[in-house]
Design a protein around this motif. Structure first.
Motif, PDB file in Angstrom:
ATOM      1  N   THR A   1      -9.546 -11.019   6.288  1.00 31.27           N
ATOM      2  CA  THR A   1     -10.224 -11.024   4.986  1.00 31.27           C
ATOM      3  C   THR A   1     -10.137  -9.648   4.344  1.00 31.27           C
ATOM      4  OG1 THR A   1     -11.725 -12.760   5.701  1.00 31.27           O
ATOM      5  CG2 THR A   1     -12.442 -11.425   3.825  1.00 31.27           C
ATOM      6  N   GLU A   2     -10.326  -8.614   5.143  1.00 32.41           N
ATOM      7  CA  GLU A   2     -10.225  -7.241   4.655  1.00 32.41           C
ATOM      8  C   GLU A   2      -8.818  -6.970   4.112  1.00 32.41           C
ATOM      9  OE1 GLU A   2     -10.121  -2.992   6.878  1.00 32.41           O
ATOM     10  OE2 GLU A   2     -11.797  -4.297   7.433  1.00 32.41           O
ATOM     11  N   LEU A   3      -7.802  -7.402   4.834  1.00 28.90           N
ATOM     12  CA  LEU A   3      -6.416  -7.206   4.394  1.00 28.90           C
ATOM     13  C   LEU A   3      -6.122  -8.002   3.123  1.00 28.90           C
ATOM     14  CD1 LEU A   3      -4.616  -7.332   7.846  1.00 28.90           C
ATOM     15  CD2 LEU A   3      -4.854  -5.324   6.367  1.00 28.90           C
ATOM     16  N   ALA A   4      -6.656  -9.217   3.046  1.00 35.12           N
ATOM     17  CA  ALA A   4      -6.436 -10.066   1.873  1.00 35.12           C
ATOM     18  C   ALA A   4      -7.021  -9.432   0.612  1.00 35.12           C
ATOM     19  CB  ALA A   4      -7.035 -11.448   2.106  1.00 35.12           C
TER      20      ALA A   4
ATOM     21  N   ASP B   1      -7.369  -6.086   0.205  1.00 34.08           N
ATOM     22  CA  ASP B   1      -6.876  -4.709   0.087  1.00 34.08           C
ATOM     23  C   ASP B   1      -5.685  -4.652  -0.863  1.00 34.08           C
ATOM     24  OD1 ASP B   1      -5.808  -2.163   0.412  1.00 34.08           O
ATOM     25  OD2 ASP B   1      -6.088  -2.147   2.579  1.00 34.08           O
ATOM     26  N   ARG B   2      -5.880  -4.088  -2.037  1.00 34.93           N
ATOM     27  CA  ARG B   2      -4.816  -4.016  -3.060  1.00 34.93           C
ATOM     28  C   ARG B   2      -3.653  -3.112  -2.658  1.00 34.93           C
ATOM     29  NH1 ARG B   2      -5.355  -8.409  -5.833  1.00 34.93           N
ATOM     30  NH2 ARG B   2      -7.393  -8.654  -6.765  1.00 34.93           N
ATOM     31  N   SER B   3      -3.836  -2.288  -1.632  1.00 36.09           N
ATOM     32  CA  SER B   3      -2.732  -1.430  -1.189  1.00 36.09           C
ATOM     33  C   SER B   3      -1.746  -2.194  -0.302  1.00 36.09           C
ATOM     34  CB  SER B   3      -3.270  -0.203  -0.444  1.00 36.09           C
ATOM     35  OG  SER B   3      -3.811  -0.571   0.808  1.00 36.09           O
ATOM     36  N   VAL B   4      -2.161  -3.396   0.142  1.00 35.78           N
ATOM     37  CA  VAL B   4      -1.301  -4.247   0.971  1.00 35.78           C
ATOM     38  C   VAL B   4      -0.435  -5.100   0.046  1.00 35.78           C
ATOM     39  CG1 VAL B   4      -1.286  -6.124   2.676  1.00 35.78           C
ATOM     40  CG2 VAL B   4      -2.940  -4.269   2.886  1.00 35.78           C
ATOM     41  N   GLU B   5       0.819  -5.233   0.401  1.00 30.39           N
ATOM     42  CA  GLU B   5       1.777  -6.029  -0.371  1.00 30.39           C
ATOM     43  C   GLU B   5       1.215  -7.426  -0.681  1.00 30.39           C
ATOM     44  OE1 GLU B   5       6.019  -7.397   1.054  1.00 30.39           O
ATOM     45  OE2 GLU B   5       5.806  -5.212   1.160  1.00 30.39           O
ATOM     46  N   PRO B   6       1.392  -7.924  -1.915  1.00 35.25           N
ATOM     47  CA  PRO B   6       0.826  -9.231  -2.288  1.00 35.25           C
ATOM     48  C   PRO B   6       1.181 -10.380  -1.341  1.00 35.25           C
ATOM     49  CG  PRO B   6       1.625  -8.111  -4.235  1.00 35.25           C
ATOM     50  CD  PRO B   6       2.037  -7.279  -3.050  1.00 35.25           C
ATOM     51  N   GLU B   7       2.425 -10.444  -0.882  1.00 36.10           N
ATOM     52  CA  GLU B   7       2.825 -11.520   0.034  1.00 36.10           C
ATOM     53  C   GLU B   7       2.011 -11.476   1.327  1.00 36.10           C
ATOM     54  OE1 GLU B   7       6.530 -12.805   2.893  1.00 36.10           O
ATOM     55  OE2 GLU B   7       6.963 -11.483   1.214  1.00 36.10           O
ATOM     56  N   LEU B   8       1.785 -10.275   1.828  1.00 37.08           N
ATOM     57  CA  LEU B   8       1.011 -10.109   3.061  1.00 37.08           C
ATOM     58  C   LEU B   8      -0.460 -10.429   2.820  1.00 37.08           C
ATOM     59  CD1 LEU B   8       2.669  -6.827   4.355  1.00 37.08           C
ATOM     60  CD2 LEU B   8       3.014  -9.132   5.247  1.00 37.08           C
ATOM     61  N   ARG B   9      -0.974 -10.079   1.640  1.00 34.31           N
ATOM     62  CA  ARG B   9      -2.365 -10.418   1.314  1.00 34.31           C
ATOM     63  C   ARG B   9      -2.553 -11.927   1.274  1.00 34.31           C
ATOM     64  NH1 ARG B   9      -2.163  -6.817  -3.262  1.00 34.31           N
ATOM     65  NH2 ARG B   9      -2.842  -8.567  -4.541  1.00 34.31           N
ATOM     66  N   ARG B  10      -1.593 -12.631   0.663  1.00 32.72           N
ATOM     67  CA  ARG B  10      -1.676 -14.095   0.594  1.00 32.72           C
ATOM     68  C   ARG B  10      -1.635 -14.707   1.998  1.00 32.72           C
ATOM     69  NH1 ARG B  10       1.447 -13.188  -4.008  1.00 32.72           N
ATOM     70  NH2 ARG B  10       3.390 -13.448  -2.876  1.00 32.72           N
ATOM     71  N   LYS B  11      -0.751 -14.180   2.837  1.00 31.94           N
ATOM     72  CA  LYS B  11      -0.633 -14.696   4.206  1.00 31.94           C
ATOM     73  C   LYS B  11      -1.933 -14.451   4.981  1.00 31.94           C
ATOM     74  CE  LYS B  11       2.616 -14.542   8.052  1.00 31.94           C
ATOM     75  NZ  LYS B  11       3.137 -15.891   7.985  1.00 31.94           N
ATOM     76  N   ALA B  12      -2.539 -13.292   4.793  1.00 31.20           N
ATOM     77  CA  ALA B  12      -3.783 -12.969   5.471  1.00 31.20           C
ATOM     78  C   ALA B  12      -4.928 -13.846   4.982  1.00 31.20           C
ATOM     79  CB  ALA B  12      -4.137 -11.490   5.244  1.00 31.20           C
ATOM     80  N   GLU B  13      -4.842 -14.272   3.751  1.00 28.49           N
ATOM     81  CA  GLU B  13      -5.915 -15.085   3.146  1.00 28.49           C
ATOM     82  C   GLU B  13      -5.924 -16.514   3.675  1.00 28.49           C
ATOM     83  OE1 GLU B  13      -7.767 -15.109  -1.264  1.00 28.49           O
ATOM     84  OE2 GLU B  13      -5.606 -15.402  -1.119  1.00 28.49           O
ATOM     85  N   ARG B  14      -4.778 -17.019   4.080  1.00 30.95           N
ATOM     86  CA  ARG B  14      -4.684 -18.416   4.543  1.00 30.95           C
ATOM     87  C   ARG B  14      -5.464 -18.689   5.796  1.00 30.95           C
ATOM     88  NH1 ARG B  14       1.627 -18.486   3.879  1.00 30.95           N
ATOM     89  NH2 ARG B  14       1.671 -18.165   1.677  1.00 30.95           N
TER      90      ARG B  14
END
Length: 83
Positions: free
Chosen positions: A65-68, A70-83
């Motif tokens: 959730t923290e990674l999802a 975090d705007r410094s994390v690449e959008p694709e990785l944020r989306r993957k972390a959110e799932r």
């Protein structure tokens, strides 16, 4: 002896060995180190995605959730972390 984390971030080591190291971190529930790998911009996208997968397999929901968020994390990785 080189730690799995050090192996994962070293650029002069083969991708296969780096992937093994990330798997080892996930197997050992090293969620903090996996989170650092996800945030490491110098690491290839494939290795960073594998680190997210490792966090998912560890059930690290709070860190995901923290990674999802975090705007410094690449959008694709944020989306993957959110799932």
């Amino acid at each position: 002896m080189t730690s799995a984390f050090q192996t994962a971030v070293k650029t002069n080591i083969s991708d296969a060995k780096r992937r093994e190291a990330i798997n080892e971190l996930a197997s050992n529930n090293e969620t903090t180190k996996l989170g650092v790998l996800v945030r490491t911009s110098g690491l290839s996208g494939g290795l960073r995605r594998q680190a997210v997968d490792g966090l998912i397999s560890c059930g690290a929901d709070e860190l995901l959730t923290e990674l999802a968020d975090d705007r410094s994390v690449e959008p694709e990785l944020r989306r993957k972390a959110e799932r």
